[in-house]
Design a protein around this motif. Structure first.
Motif, PDB file in Angstrom:
ATOM      1  N   ARG A 446       9.962  -1.216  -3.997  1.00  0.00           N
ATOM      2  CA  ARG A 446       9.740  -1.021  -2.562  1.00  0.00           C
ATOM      3  C   ARG A 446       8.977   0.277  -2.305  1.00  0.00           C
ATOM      4  O   ARG A 446       8.025   0.308  -1.509  1.00  0.00           O
ATOM      5  CB  ARG A 446      11.069  -0.991  -1.820  1.00  0.00           C
ATOM      6  CG  ARG A 446      10.928  -0.790  -0.288  1.00  0.00           C
ATOM      7  CD  ARG A 446      12.277  -0.620   0.388  1.00  0.00           C
ATOM      8  NE  ARG A 446      13.126  -1.779   0.155  1.00  0.00           N
ATOM      9  CZ  ARG A 446      14.274  -1.738  -0.491  1.00  0.00           C
ATOM     10  NH1 ARG A 446      14.722  -0.593  -0.991  1.00  0.00           N
ATOM     11  NH2 ARG A 446      14.986  -2.826  -0.642  1.00  0.00           N
ATOM     12  N   ALA A 447       9.353   1.348  -2.978  1.00  0.00           N
ATOM     13  CA  ALA A 447       8.678   2.632  -2.775  1.00  0.00           C
ATOM     14  C   ALA A 447       7.210   2.548  -3.190  1.00  0.00           C
ATOM     15  O   ALA A 447       6.329   3.072  -2.499  1.00  0.00           O
ATOM     16  CB  ALA A 447       9.397   3.720  -3.575  1.00  0.00           C
ATOM     17  N   ALA A 448       6.938   1.880  -4.312  1.00  0.00           N
ATOM     18  CA  ALA A 448       5.557   1.770  -4.782  1.00  0.00           C
ATOM     19  C   ALA A 448       4.720   0.928  -3.830  1.00  0.00           C
ATOM     20  O   ALA A 448       3.579   1.282  -3.501  1.00  0.00           O
ATOM     21  CB  ALA A 448       5.542   1.167  -6.178  1.00  0.00           C
ATOM     22  N   LEU A 449       5.259  -0.186  -3.384  1.00  0.00           N
ATOM     23  CA  LEU A 449       4.523  -1.040  -2.449  1.00  0.00           C
ATOM     24  C   LEU A 449       4.297  -0.333  -1.121  1.00  0.00           C
ATOM     25  O   LEU A 449       3.208  -0.410  -0.532  1.00  0.00           O
ATOM     26  CB  LEU A 449       5.281  -2.346  -2.226  1.00  0.00           C
ATOM     27  CG  LEU A 449       5.326  -3.320  -3.405  1.00  0.00           C
ATOM     28  CD1 LEU A 449       6.301  -4.457  -3.125  1.00  0.00           C
ATOM     29  CD2 LEU A 449       3.942  -3.879  -3.703  1.00  0.00           C
ATOM     30  N   SER A 450       5.311   0.360  -0.644  1.00  0.00           N
ATOM     31  CA  SER A 450       5.184   1.056   0.647  1.00  0.00           C
ATOM     32  C   SER A 450       4.102   2.127   0.602  1.00  0.00           C
ATOM     33  O   SER A 450       3.401   2.353   1.588  1.00  0.00           O
ATOM     34  CB  SER A 450       6.526   1.692   1.030  1.00  0.00           C
ATOM     35  OG  SER A 450       7.520   0.715   1.221  1.00  0.00           O
ATOM     36  N   ALA A 451       3.952   2.777  -0.541  1.00  0.00           N
ATOM     37  CA  ALA A 451       2.922   3.804  -0.684  1.00  0.00           C
ATOM     38  C   ALA A 451       1.536   3.201  -0.854  1.00  0.00           C
ATOM     39  O   ALA A 451       0.545   3.783  -0.404  1.00  0.00           O
ATOM     40  CB  ALA A 451       3.247   4.701  -1.882  1.00  0.00           C
ATOM     41  N   ALA A 452       1.446   2.016  -1.487  1.00  0.00           N
ATOM     42  CA  ALA A 452       0.142   1.442  -1.799  1.00  0.00           C
ATOM     43  C   ALA A 452      -0.435   0.590  -0.687  1.00  0.00           C
ATOM     44  O   ALA A 452      -1.653   0.604  -0.442  1.00  0.00           O
ATOM     45  CB  ALA A 452       0.252   0.598  -3.082  1.00  0.00           C
ATOM     46  N   VAL A 453       0.401  -0.158   0.013  1.00  0.00           N
ATOM     47  CA  VAL A 453      -0.088  -1.150   0.974  1.00  0.00           C
ATOM     48  C   VAL A 453      -0.952  -0.557   2.088  1.00  0.00           C
ATOM     49  O   VAL A 453      -1.975  -1.145   2.460  1.00  0.00           O
ATOM     50  CB  VAL A 453       1.098  -1.954   1.542  1.00  0.00           C
ATOM     51  CG1 VAL A 453       0.717  -2.682   2.827  1.00  0.00           C
ATOM     52  CG2 VAL A 453       1.611  -2.945   0.500  1.00  0.00           C
ATOM     53  N   PRO A 454      -0.613   0.604   2.657  1.00  0.00           N
ATOM     54  CA  PRO A 454      -1.461   1.129   3.737  1.00  0.00           C
ATOM     55  C   PRO A 454      -2.908   1.391   3.330  1.00  0.00           C
ATOM     56  O   PRO A 454      -3.799   1.453   4.192  1.00  0.00           O
ATOM     57  CB  PRO A 454      -0.758   2.435   4.125  1.00  0.00           C
ATOM     58  CG  PRO A 454       0.663   2.233   3.739  1.00  0.00           C
ATOM     59  CD  PRO A 454       0.594   1.429   2.479  1.00  0.00           C
ATOM     60  N   ASP A 455      -3.180   1.532   2.042  1.00  0.00           N
ATOM     61  CA  ASP A 455      -4.535   1.814   1.583  1.00  0.00           C
ATOM     62  C   ASP A 455      -5.331   0.558   1.251  1.00  0.00           C
ATOM     63  O   ASP A 455      -6.495   0.652   0.857  1.00  0.00           O
ATOM     64  CB  ASP A 455      -4.487   2.705   0.329  1.00  0.00           C
ATOM     65  CG  ASP A 455      -3.833   4.043   0.608  1.00  0.00           C
ATOM     66  OD1 ASP A 455      -4.012   4.561   1.722  1.00  0.00           O
ATOM     67  OD2 ASP A 455      -3.142   4.557  -0.292  1.00  0.00           O
ATOM     68  N   LEU A 456      -4.724  -0.618   1.395  1.00  0.00           N
ATOM     69  CA  LEU A 456      -5.377  -1.864   1.015  1.00  0.00           C
ATOM     70  C   LEU A 456      -6.070  -2.506   2.206  1.00  0.00           C
ATOM     71  O   LEU A 456      -5.677  -2.298   3.364  1.00  0.00           O
ATOM     72  CB  LEU A 456      -4.348  -2.842   0.436  1.00  0.00           C
ATOM     73  CG  LEU A 456      -3.545  -2.337  -0.758  1.00  0.00           C
ATOM     74  CD1 LEU A 456      -2.504  -3.369  -1.172  1.00  0.00           C
ATOM     75  CD2 LEU A 456      -4.459  -1.999  -1.926  1.00  0.00           C
ATOM     76  N   ALA A 457      -7.100  -3.293   1.916  1.00  0.00           N
ATOM     77  CA  ALA A 457      -7.819  -4.008   2.983  1.00  0.00           C
ATOM     78  C   ALA A 457      -6.885  -5.005   3.644  1.00  0.00           C
ATOM     79  O   ALA A 457      -6.139  -5.732   2.973  1.00  0.00           O
ATOM     80  CB  ALA A 457      -9.029  -4.723   2.386  1.00  0.00           C
ATOM     81  N   ASP A 458      -6.927  -5.037   4.976  1.00  0.00           N
ATOM     82  CA  ASP A 458      -6.055  -5.924   5.744  1.00  0.00           C
ATOM     83  C   ASP A 458      -6.614  -7.344   5.695  1.00  0.00           C
ATOM     84  O   ASP A 458      -7.627  -7.657   6.311  1.00  0.00           O
ATOM     85  CB  ASP A 458      -5.959  -5.436   7.189  1.00  0.00           C
ATOM     86  CG  ASP A 458      -5.000  -6.281   8.021  1.00  0.00           C
ATOM     87  OD1 ASP A 458      -4.214  -7.040   7.421  1.00  0.00           O
ATOM     88  OD2 ASP A 458      -5.050  -6.185   9.260  1.00  0.00           O
ATOM     89  N   THR A 459      -5.956  -8.206   4.937  1.00  0.00           N
ATOM     90  CA  THR A 459      -6.375  -9.600   4.808  1.00  0.00           C
ATOM     91  C   THR A 459      -5.183 -10.507   5.082  1.00  0.00           C
ATOM     92  O   THR A 459      -4.028 -10.063   5.087  1.00  0.00           O
ATOM     93  CB  THR A 459      -6.916  -9.895   3.402  1.00  0.00           C
ATOM     94  OG1 THR A 459      -5.832  -9.749   2.454  1.00  0.00           O
ATOM     95  CG2 THR A 459      -8.051  -8.948   3.028  1.00  0.00           C
ATOM     96  N   ALA A 460      -5.460 -11.789   5.252  1.00  0.00           N
ATOM     97  CA  ALA A 460      -4.374 -12.752   5.450  1.00  0.00           C
ATOM     98  C   ALA A 460      -3.483 -12.816   4.215  1.00  0.00           C
ATOM     99  O   ALA A 460      -2.265 -12.999   4.327  1.00  0.00           O
ATOM    100  CB  ALA A 460      -4.953 -14.132   5.768  1.00  0.00           C
ATOM    101  N   ASP A 461      -4.079 -12.649   3.042  1.00  0.00           N
ATOM    102  CA  ASP A 461      -3.277 -12.667   1.817  1.00  0.00           C
ATOM    103  C   ASP A 461      -2.332 -11.468   1.756  1.00  0.00           C
ATOM    104  O   ASP A 461      -1.170 -11.607   1.363  1.00  0.00           O
ATOM    105  CB  ASP A 461      -4.192 -12.658   0.589  1.00  0.00           C
ATOM    106  CG  ASP A 461      -5.008 -13.941   0.460  1.00  0.00           C
ATOM    107  OD1 ASP A 461      -4.470 -15.016   0.769  1.00  0.00           O
ATOM    108  OD2 ASP A 461      -6.180 -13.843   0.058  1.00  0.00           O
ATOM    109  N   LEU A 462      -2.816 -10.295   2.144  1.00  0.00           N
ATOM    110  CA  LEU A 462      -1.950  -9.115   2.138  1.00  0.00           C
ATOM    111  C   LEU A 462      -0.822  -9.280   3.143  1.00  0.00           C
ATOM    112  O   LEU A 462       0.335  -8.941   2.859  1.00  0.00           O
ATOM    113  CB  LEU A 462      -2.755  -7.857   2.452  1.00  0.00           C
ATOM    114  CG  LEU A 462      -1.937  -6.561   2.529  1.00  0.00           C
ATOM    115  CD1 LEU A 462      -1.276  -6.254   1.192  1.00  0.00           C
ATOM    116  CD2 LEU A 462      -2.808  -5.393   2.987  1.00  0.00           C
TER     117      LEU A 462
END
Length: 505
Positions: A446-462
């Motif tokens: 959870r900590a790793a995903l929470s830190a990484a997700v804001p930097d990813l392109a916003d797509t329907a898959d994300l």
């Protein structure tokens, strides 16, 4: 005839005959191995859609599983992403169970007896692997050395070390964790009787015949024929794939025995698809912004039998630059890096950036810890990814065309435009598999995903990844459903979403 699954006592008896010095360590490792397999089994019981579990009740300190026959199974809360062996015992009504094979037998469910035998074999083989582990703290330089450091197999499959076709002597001779050198052989076959994809080197040609690399176990137990010695090689995580010396190609051989879940051979479909998939791989790498390598398939041959086939693939070592190391994600837990501040978030960011980018283009990778490798800089920073073995990806022609990519001329199981199937393939292998296995627990993931997700392109898959349950292969359900072909799936609690409340039935 293949060796059936072995009990702990049978493995001990064989070990006393072939490697007696290892027997005390094997005996010492058995309790931990049982706990490791029991933990994986408890995860399955807690989270997979097993038809004979009628309800699940989460208490303040424990989990109760109501069985269809009226009995109740009690154990700790089950973290679906934990890799430590935290389950040392559960209770079936009033009786405490510490052995996963004995527990499965006591459950008395359809096909449970055969699975119980596999669990006993898995625990015994795992103890054998751990007993012969390399405890060196120095980081290896070669990719195959990293693969030898992984003792425990699949981080979430109860059959993580089930090798029912292999004797103890076979495991010591061919298992990568035992660090052997395997003498590969060749078998001559008429060229006009072979299906060939890509090139085939002159070294493996003899006039009108092709020389197919063959694993010595396969030659002895399945082909029942002699072979000519060819080259020494080091077995890799998949056991049937071996690395030739001096960064030579990796050789994927047929090995027709059940390892973990599947019988390992090389189908004509896989050979036929090898060349078109290699062309597609070049297009994907060109669009990865320099973050991904896909090892090239150099050639594949099938003598019109999945038991007599081979594939040559570029070594991942060729993708590493000066001072860099390349290692399978499954080996990351042996480095200590996942516990370093910020490292897991950086790796998660890199992996999701690449995986989601390829998914958007139209290819869902089977990016588990064996197929996915990471290139580390000299200081341990994850800089690029390497992917190998395209045999079980999923390809969306519609998504490829949307990005101006011509779909490969393939039909069959690799091809689908179903968004749920594409996302299951990637999310189940990469997030619920490679990333979860590296993080080692739900809170760490959870900590790793929470830190990484804001930097990813916003797509329907994300958004689908962040909002819904996380898919994972229902590995135990699949082993208990031999009549049902193909993958079956479980829905795990999403690490980015709050856990369910105390009562969840």
């Amino acid at each position: 005839m293949h060796r059936p699954p072995a009990t702990e006592a049978e493995v001990a008896e064989e070990l006393a005959a072939v490697r007696p010095a290892l027997l005390p360590r094997y005996t010492a490792e058995l309790p931990g191995a049982r706990a490791a397999v029991l933990t994986r089994l408890w995860r399955a019981l807690a989270h997979e859609p097993l038809p004979w579990i009628s309800g699940r009740v989460r208490g303040a300190h424990s989990l109760a599983l109501r069985l269809a026959d009226g009995r109740t199974l009690y154990g700790p809360h089950a973290d679906p992403y934990a890799t430590s062996a935290y389950v040392t015992g559960v209770r079936l009504d009033r009786e405490r169970q510490v052995d996963p094979a004995v527990l499965m037998t006591a459950l008395a469910v359809p096909h449970g007896a055969a699975f119980a035998a596999e669990l006993a074999d898995s625990a015994a083989s795992l103890a054998l692997s751990r007993a012969d582990a390399d405890h060196s703290k120095e980081w290896p330089d070669r990719d195959w050395e990293w693969e030898q450091r992984v003792t425990d197999g699949h981080p979430f499959h109860p059959g993580c070390r089930s090798r029912p076709g292999l004797s103890v002597a076979d495991q010591l001779a061919y298992g990568p964790e035992h660090r052997p050198v395997v003498e590969l052989g060749t078998v001559p076959v008429p060229a006009d009787g072979c299906l060939v994809s890509g090139g085939w080197p002159e070294e493996l040609r003899d006039g009108e015949r092709l020389l197919l690399p063959v694993h010595p176990w396969q030659a002895e137990h399945v082909l029942n024929r002699s072979y000519d010695r060819w080259r020494p090689a080091r077995p890799l995580l998949s056991l049937r794939t071996l690395a030739l010396p001096e960064d030579g190609p990796h050789v994927k051989t047929a090995l027709s025995t059940r390892l973990t879940s599947s019988v390992r051979d090389i189908s004509a479909y896989s050979v036929r698809a090898a060349a078109p998939l290699a062309d597609l791989a070049e297009e994907l790498v060109a669009r990865s912004a320099g973050l991904l390598h896909i090892t090239r398939t150099l050639g594949a041959v099938c003598a019109h039998s999945p038991d007599l086939a081979a594939l040559l693939r570029e070594s991942p070592q060729m993708c590493a630059g000066p001072g860099e190391r390349v290692l399978p994600v499954a080996a990351l837990a042996t480095t200590g890096l996942p516990e370093a501040p910020g490292w897991m978030a950086a790796f998660t960011r890199l992996a999701l950036t690449v995986g989601l980018r390829l998914l958007d283009l139209g290819v869902a990778l089977e990016a588990h810890g064996q197929n996915l490798l990471v290139i580390l800089a000299a200081d341990g920073t994850p800089v690029r990814l390497v992917y190998r073995d395209l045999a079980d990806i999923r390809i969306s022609p519609a998504r490829l065309r949307r990005h101006g990519i011509t779909p490969p001329p393939l039909t069959g199981r690799l091809i689908t435009d179903d968004e749920a199937a594409l996302r299951r393939k990637l999310f189940g292998s990469l997030v619920a598999g490679a990333l979860a296995g590296t993080a080692g627990s739900g809170p760490a993931l959870r900590a790793a995903l929470s830190a990484a997700v804001p930097d990813l392109a916003d797509t329907a898959d994300l958004r689908a990844l962040c909002e819904g349950p996380l898919p994972a292969k229902a590995l135990t359900l699949m082993r208990l459903s031999p009549q049902t072909p193909g993958d079956q799936w479980a829905s795990l609690p999403n690490p980015l979403v709050l856990e369910p409340g105390p009562s969840d039935q």
